[in-house]
Motif scaffolding. Structure first.
Motif, PDB file in Angstrom:
ATOM      1  N   ARG A 214      -6.686  -6.615  -5.234  1.00 57.78           N
ATOM      2  CA  ARG A 214      -6.517  -5.174  -5.031  1.00 57.78           C
ATOM      3  C   ARG A 214      -5.463  -4.571  -5.949  1.00 57.78           C
ATOM      4  O   ARG A 214      -5.188  -3.381  -5.875  1.00 57.78           O
ATOM      5  CB  ARG A 214      -6.157  -4.904  -3.562  1.00 57.78           C
TER       6      ARG A 214
ATOM      7  N   LEU B 107      -2.234  -4.790  -6.032  1.00 58.93           N
ATOM      8  CA  LEU B 107      -1.187  -4.163  -5.227  1.00 58.93           C
ATOM      9  C   LEU B 107       0.214  -4.442  -5.752  1.00 58.93           C
ATOM     10  O   LEU B 107       1.173  -3.811  -5.303  1.00 58.93           O
ATOM     11  CB  LEU B 107      -1.288  -4.634  -3.774  1.00 58.93           C
TER      12      LEU B 107
ATOM     13  N   GLU C 121       0.831  -1.209   0.000  1.00 60.44           N
ATOM     14  CA  GLU C 121       0.000   0.000   0.000  1.00 60.44           C
ATOM     15  C   GLU C 121       0.863   1.256   0.000  1.00 60.44           C
ATOM     16  O   GLU C 121       0.541   2.247  -0.663  1.00 60.44           O
ATOM     17  CB  GLU C 121      -0.928   0.000   1.213  1.00 60.44           C
TER      18      GLU C 121
ATOM     19  N   GLN D  44       2.137   1.706  -3.466  1.00 57.01           N
ATOM     20  CA  GLN D  44       1.049   2.179  -4.317  1.00 57.01           C
ATOM     21  C   GLN D  44       0.842   3.683  -4.133  1.00 57.01           C
ATOM     22  O   GLN D  44       0.676   4.433  -5.111  1.00 57.01           O
ATOM     23  CB  GLN D  44      -0.230   1.410  -3.994  1.00 57.01           C
TER      24      GLN D  44
END
Length: 419
Positions: free
Chosen positions: A213, A215, A164, A167
C-alpha cells in the motif's frame, strides 16, 4: 503565490548542494549578501545577488516579498519525530524528575507501552486532528518537511492506522510528511519473552501490507538492550530492504550495543540517537555515508549525556539534527531549542547546526535532491527570519525567530499577520 520573488535578503543562506555534507563541509553555508531567490510554479528558478537577478525580471508577474534586514534560509527538515500518537505522559515526566530512569519506567509498563494503549484506543479521526495541530506548530518553527514514525501500535491494525494518518496529513497539510514504519519500537505485552516471534509477525503480517500500500518509505527499529537485539534488528531491516524500503535505526541510545555498526553494515539512510555510539561505530558511519541524526532534546529531557556531535563531525560524519518530538522522552517541537542545545552542549558551530537542519536533514529522509537548500530546480521551501542573520536562531534561546514560511512557493505561515 506560486510565482514569488524574495529579494534584498540581508543574508541568503543557500546551504548549496544535493547530498549530505560531511565533516568540514558542514561549515559551508554559501551565504549571499543582499540575496534574491525566485520561485516559479513551486520550483526555485534563480538564486543570487538582488541587483543582478532583479535587473532582468518583470516583477509585475510575481508576488514580491522584500526581505530587507532579514535572513532567508531553506525550510527546516525535522528528520526524526513521532508526531502521531494518542494520550500523553506528563506523569512519567514527574517520575523522571524524582529519579526514575526511562528504562525503569518502560519495564514496569510505562513508556512506549503506555502510549501504545492510548493510540490503540484512539480513532483515526482523533489521531488526525491531534497530529494536524502538531504540524501547525511545527510550521511556525520553520519546518517544511517532517519525518513521522509509527510504532505506537505494535500490532497490524494500529500501525497501519498511524501510517494512514500520516499519508492523509501528507496529502492535506502544507508540510511534507515522510512516513517511517517503526513496528519494532518496543515489545508488546502479548509478545513478552517471544521477541523473535514478534519480529516474525512484523515480517509476515505487517511489512507486506506497508509495502503493497506504499504506506512508508522507511523501516526503523529500536535496537537496544532489553528491546531488540542487533541480530533481530538486522533480520527485520534486511527483510524491509527486500520489500523496497529504506532503513533507519534507533541506535546506541541507552547502551553501546553496536547499532551504529549495524547501520553502516546495512547502508542505512540514517542512524539516530547515538548517545552511546562507539568510536568504531562512528568511524563506520562516516565511511558508509550514513547520516548521524542527533536528538539533543531527548538527552536534555532525560538528563542524559549528549551524543558526541563534535567528535562525529571531526571524524567525517554527516550529522543531522531533529527534535524527536514524542509524548514521552522529548515532548517538544522547538527547533530553536534544539539549535541551542546542539551548539551549547554538543559543540557544533552555528553553521554546522544550520547544515544539520537543512541539507543534512533532507539527506536523512532521502530527499537531498529536492529540498534542504536554495538551489535552482529544488522545491521553493523557504524560511524568512525576523533578524538579519542565521546566528540569531540559537541566540534567541528556545524562541522562534521565524517570521514567514513558504512551502513550494506558497506562504503558509506569517507571524506578522498573526500579530
Amino acid at each position: 503565490m506560486k510565482n514569488l520573488i524574495i529579494k534584498n535578503a540581508a543574508e541568503l543562506v543557500t546551504c548549496r548542494g544535493n547530498r549530505a555534507k560531511k565533516g568540514r563541509e558542514m561549515s559551508e553555508l554559501h551565504v549571499i549578501p543582499d540575496g534574491t531567490v525566485v520561485i516559479e510554479d513551486g520550483i526555485i528558478t534563480a538564486v543570487g545577488n538582488s541587483q543582478e537577478i532583479c535587473a532582468y525580471l518583470d516583477e509585475s508577474n510575481y508576488e514580491v516579498i522584500d526581505a530587507s534586514g532579514k535572513a532567508v534560509l531553506p525550510g527546516f527538515v525535522d528528520s526524526h519525530t513521532h508526531l502521531v500518537f494518542g494520550g500523553y505522559r506528563a506523569e512519567e515526566f514527574s517520575w523522571r524528575l524524582r529519579g526514575d530512569s526511562y528504562m525503569e519506567i518502560m519495564q514496569r509498563g510505562g513508556g512506549i507501552i503506555n502510549t501504545v494503549k492510548a493510540t490503540r484506543q484512539a480513532s483515526k479521526a482523533e489521531l488526525l486532528a491531534s497530529a494536524k495541530k502538531r504540524l501547525d506548530s511545527m510550521v511556525s518553527f520553520g519546518v517544511t518537511t517532517v519525518e513521522g514514525k509509527s510504532g505506537y501500535g505494535l500490532d497490524d491494525e494500529t500501525e497501519i492506522k498511524q501510517l494512514e494518518v500520516m499519508q492523509q496529513l501528507n496529502e492535506e497539510h502544507p508540510v511534507d510528511v515522510v512516513s517511517t514504519f517503526l513496528g519494532a519500537h518496543a515489545v508488546p505485552n502479548e509478545y513478552k519473552g517471544r521477541e523473535d516471534e514478534f519480529i516474525d509477525f512484523l515480517i509476515d503480517k505487517v511489512l507486506p501490507v506497508v509495502s503493497e500500500r506504499k504506506l512508508a518509505e522507511f523501516c526503523d527499529v529500536f535496537c537496544e538492550q532489553n528491546v531488540f537485539s542487533v541480530e533481530q534488528s538486522r533480520r527485520l531491516l534486511r527483510k524491509a530492504q527486500e520489500f523496497g524500503l529504506g532503513v533507519k535505526l534507533h541506535a546506541d541510545e541507552i547502551v553501546q550495543l553496536g547499532g551504529a555498526e549495524l547501520a553502516a553494515e546495512l547502508g542505512a539512510v540514517s542512524a539516530d540517537h547515538l548517545l552511546q555510539a562507539s568510536d568504531a561505530g562512528i568511524k563506520a558511519l562516516a565511511e558508509a555515508g550514513v547520516v548521524a541524526t542527533l536528538l539533543p532534546g531527548t538527552a536534555f529531557s532525560l538528563k542524559a549525556p549528549y551524543a558526541r556531535g563534535r567528535f562525529m563531525i571531526d571524524q567525517g560524519c554527516a550529522v543531522a539534527l531533529a527534535t524527536d518530538m514524542n509524548p514521552g522522552s522529548c515532548f517538544t517541537e522547538s527547533i530553536p531549542l534544539i539549535f541551542a542545545l546542539a551548539v551549547l552542549y554538543m559543540n557544533l558551530s552555528i553553521e554546522e547546526a544550520v547544515t544539520a537542519f537543512t541539507i543534512n536533514g533532507a539527506a536523512a529522509v532521502g530527499r537531498a535532491d529536492k529540498i534542504g537548500s536554495l538551489d535552482v530546480g529544488k522545491y521553493g521551501d523557504v524560511v524568512i527570519l525576523e533578524f538579519p542573520s542565521y546566528k540569531y536562531i540559537p541566540y534567541h534561546i528556545g524562541v522562534s525567530t521565524v517570521e514567514k514560511v513558504i512551502k513550494r512557493g506558497v506562504l503558509v505561515f506569517d507571524k506578522v499577520k498573526l500579530s
